[in-house]
Design an enzyme around this catalytic site. Structure first.
Site, PDB file in Angstrom:
ATOM      1  N   ASN A  69      -4.036  -2.040   6.585  1.00  0.00           N
ATOM      2  CA  ASN A  69      -3.251  -1.486   7.687  1.00  0.00           C
ATOM      3  C   ASN A  69      -2.569  -0.199   7.264  1.00  0.00           C
ATOM      4  O   ASN A  69      -2.215  -0.015   6.106  1.00  0.00           O
ATOM      5  CB  ASN A  69      -2.223  -2.505   8.201  1.00  0.00           C
ATOM      6  CG  ASN A  69      -0.894  -2.401   7.472  1.00  0.00           C
ATOM      7  OD1 ASN A  69      -0.074  -1.529   7.759  1.00  0.00           O
ATOM      8  ND2 ASN A  69      -0.696  -3.279   6.479  1.00  0.00           N
ATOM      9  N   ASN A 123      12.357  -1.306   1.401  1.00  0.00           N
ATOM     10  CA  ASN A 123      10.929  -0.980   1.335  1.00  0.00           C
ATOM     11  C   ASN A 123      10.752   0.195   0.376  1.00  0.00           C
ATOM     12  O   ASN A 123      10.892   1.354   0.746  1.00  0.00           O
ATOM     13  CB  ASN A 123      10.395  -0.647   2.733  1.00  0.00           C
ATOM     14  CG  ASN A 123       8.892  -0.432   2.726  1.00  0.00           C
ATOM     15  OD1 ASN A 123       8.303  -0.174   1.668  1.00  0.00           O
ATOM     16  ND2 ASN A 123       8.257  -0.509   3.879  1.00  0.00           N
ATOM     17  N   CYS A 126       5.758   0.882   0.584  1.00  0.00           N
ATOM     18  CA  CYS A 126       4.692   1.196   1.546  1.00  0.00           C
ATOM     19  C   CYS A 126       3.746   2.196   0.878  1.00  0.00           C
ATOM     20  O   CYS A 126       4.205   3.225   0.362  1.00  0.00           O
ATOM     21  CB  CYS A 126       5.303   1.789   2.817  1.00  0.00           C
ATOM     22  SG  CYS A 126       4.034   2.366   3.964  1.00  0.00           S
ATOM     23  N   GLY A 213      -3.771  -9.873   2.349  1.00  0.00           N
ATOM     24  CA  GLY A 213      -4.568 -11.045   2.716  1.00  0.00           C
ATOM     25  C   GLY A 213      -5.155 -11.733   1.496  1.00  0.00           C
ATOM     26  O   GLY A 213      -4.849 -11.376   0.347  1.00  0.00           O
TER      27      GLY A 213
HETATM   28  C1  SIN Z   1       3.302   0.374   7.864  1.00  0.00           C
HETATM   29  O1  SIN Z   1       4.172   0.337   8.748  1.00  0.00           O
HETATM   30  O2  SIN Z   1       2.411   1.227   7.904  1.00  0.00           O
HETATM   31  C2  SIN Z   1       3.293  -0.609   6.740  1.00  0.00           C
HETATM   32  C3  SIN Z   1       4.582  -0.705   6.044  1.00  0.00           C
HETATM   33  C4  SIN Z   1       4.470  -1.076   4.601  1.00  0.00           C
HETATM   34  O3  SIN Z   1       3.379  -1.122   4.038  1.00  0.00           O
HETATM   35  O4  SIN Z   1       5.499  -1.300   3.968  1.00  0.00           O
END
Ligand code: SIN
Length: 301
Positions: A69, A123, A126, A213
């Site tokens: 993602n 975070n 990311c 996953g």
């Molecule tokens: C995203 O919003 O693109 C993912 C956030 C993350 O990986 O911490």
């Protein structure tokens, strides 16, 4: 009698399974749904200073063993977040994930959101957002500065979410611990790419994303194992947890709690109950009376 509730960060969780920050946790209805379906607590989508729309579609690609993602940290900004949660009360611990580009931005967010957060997850990991996440969190000195700034700004517990995209994740964990973090969580996604063979270009609009996953589970488990060996503060395990056996493995590797994200996308909300029931059965059958009794057993030589 088996007790699967845990106390972590000074908070009581009905069980050690939390909804992970990721792709199923943007709005209160999803947090409440997760709890109704058996999650012991929730980590929100990461909140920043300004609202962000995120990247264009496609933002998710499914692979045989998980997802890549790149959502682009879509969020309403701290003001929009406060408006969004107004009028809600949550009967489970709500951990608010925050992201910033500097220690000051993280600290500002923590200060603004302390009234609605039971704890914060930072975070620092990311893998694809310019100026945020792992671009900061790959350096132990940055992890130290961010955690320290947030600890000075709030009396809420602070969890540093670490990136696996580094040679040795324990360097990041030790920096977080030294700065006063109450726990670390690991792992965020692995930087990854998928290519459409007919379009002859990367599938995701952002090209690069983060892999999560079942495919990342062994990598995540090793990271948790290494962190639990190196640190005195609790480790929250994340990465491909899909079955109760996965959950037990992470607990044995030293995780005090677990986060589940991709399994919700691939298997549905029912994974929380399925995993907590399996965990309860395992504890009973193996002669344990609480989750805490199995945390870190696999670390023993
Ligand atoms: C995203 O919003 O693109 C993912 C956030 C993350 O990986 O911490």
């Amino acid at each position: 009698m088996v007790r699967i509730g845990i106390n972590l960060l000074g908070l009581n969780f009905e069980n050690p399974l939390l909804l992970a920050s990721g792709i199923n946790d943007k709005v209160p209805e999803q947090w409440i749904r997760a709890h109704e379906e058996g999650a012991g607590g929730v980590v929100t989508k990461s909140i920043g200073i300004e609202p962000r729309d995120g990247y264009d579609n496609p933002t998710i690609v499914e692979l045989p063993c998980g997802l890549i993602n790149a959502m682009g940290l879509p969020n309403p900004g701290w003001r929009g977040f406060l408006e969004m949660v107004e009028g809600y009360t949550f009967d489970f611990p709500l951990i608010v994930s925050i992201f910033g580009g500097t220690p000051e931005e993280f600290a500002f967010l923590a200060e603004k959101l302390s009234d609605v957060a039971d704890a914060f997850e930072l975070n620092l990991s990311c893998p694809h957002a310019k100026g945020y996440g792992m671009e900061i969190g790959q350096k132990p000195e940055n992890v130290y500065e961010v955690v320290k700034a947030v600890k000075d700004a709030t009396d809420r517990p602070v969890v540093a979410k670490l990136t696996p995209n580094i040679d040795d994740i324990t360097k990041l964990g030790l920096a977080a611990e030294k700065a006063g973090a109450d726990a670390v969580s690991a792992i965020n996604t692995l930087k990854a790419i998928a290519i459409d063979v007919y379009a002859k270009r990367p599938v995701l609009s952002n090209r690069v994303g983060g892999y999560s996953g079942p495919g990342v589970k062994p990598v995540a488990l090793r990271a948790v194992y290494d962190l639990a060996k190196a640190l005195d503060i609790p480790v929250i395990g994340i990465g491909g947890i899909t079955t109760w056996e996965d959950a037990v493995e992470f607990l044995l590797a030293g995780a005090s709690a677990l986060q589940i994200g991709t399994a919700v996308s691939l298997r549905g909300w029912g994974v929380f109950r399925e995993i907590s029931e399996g965990l309860r059965r395992y504890l009973r059958d193996e002669g344990f009376s609480s989750v805490e009794e199995i945390v870190g057993l696999a670390l023993e030589e």
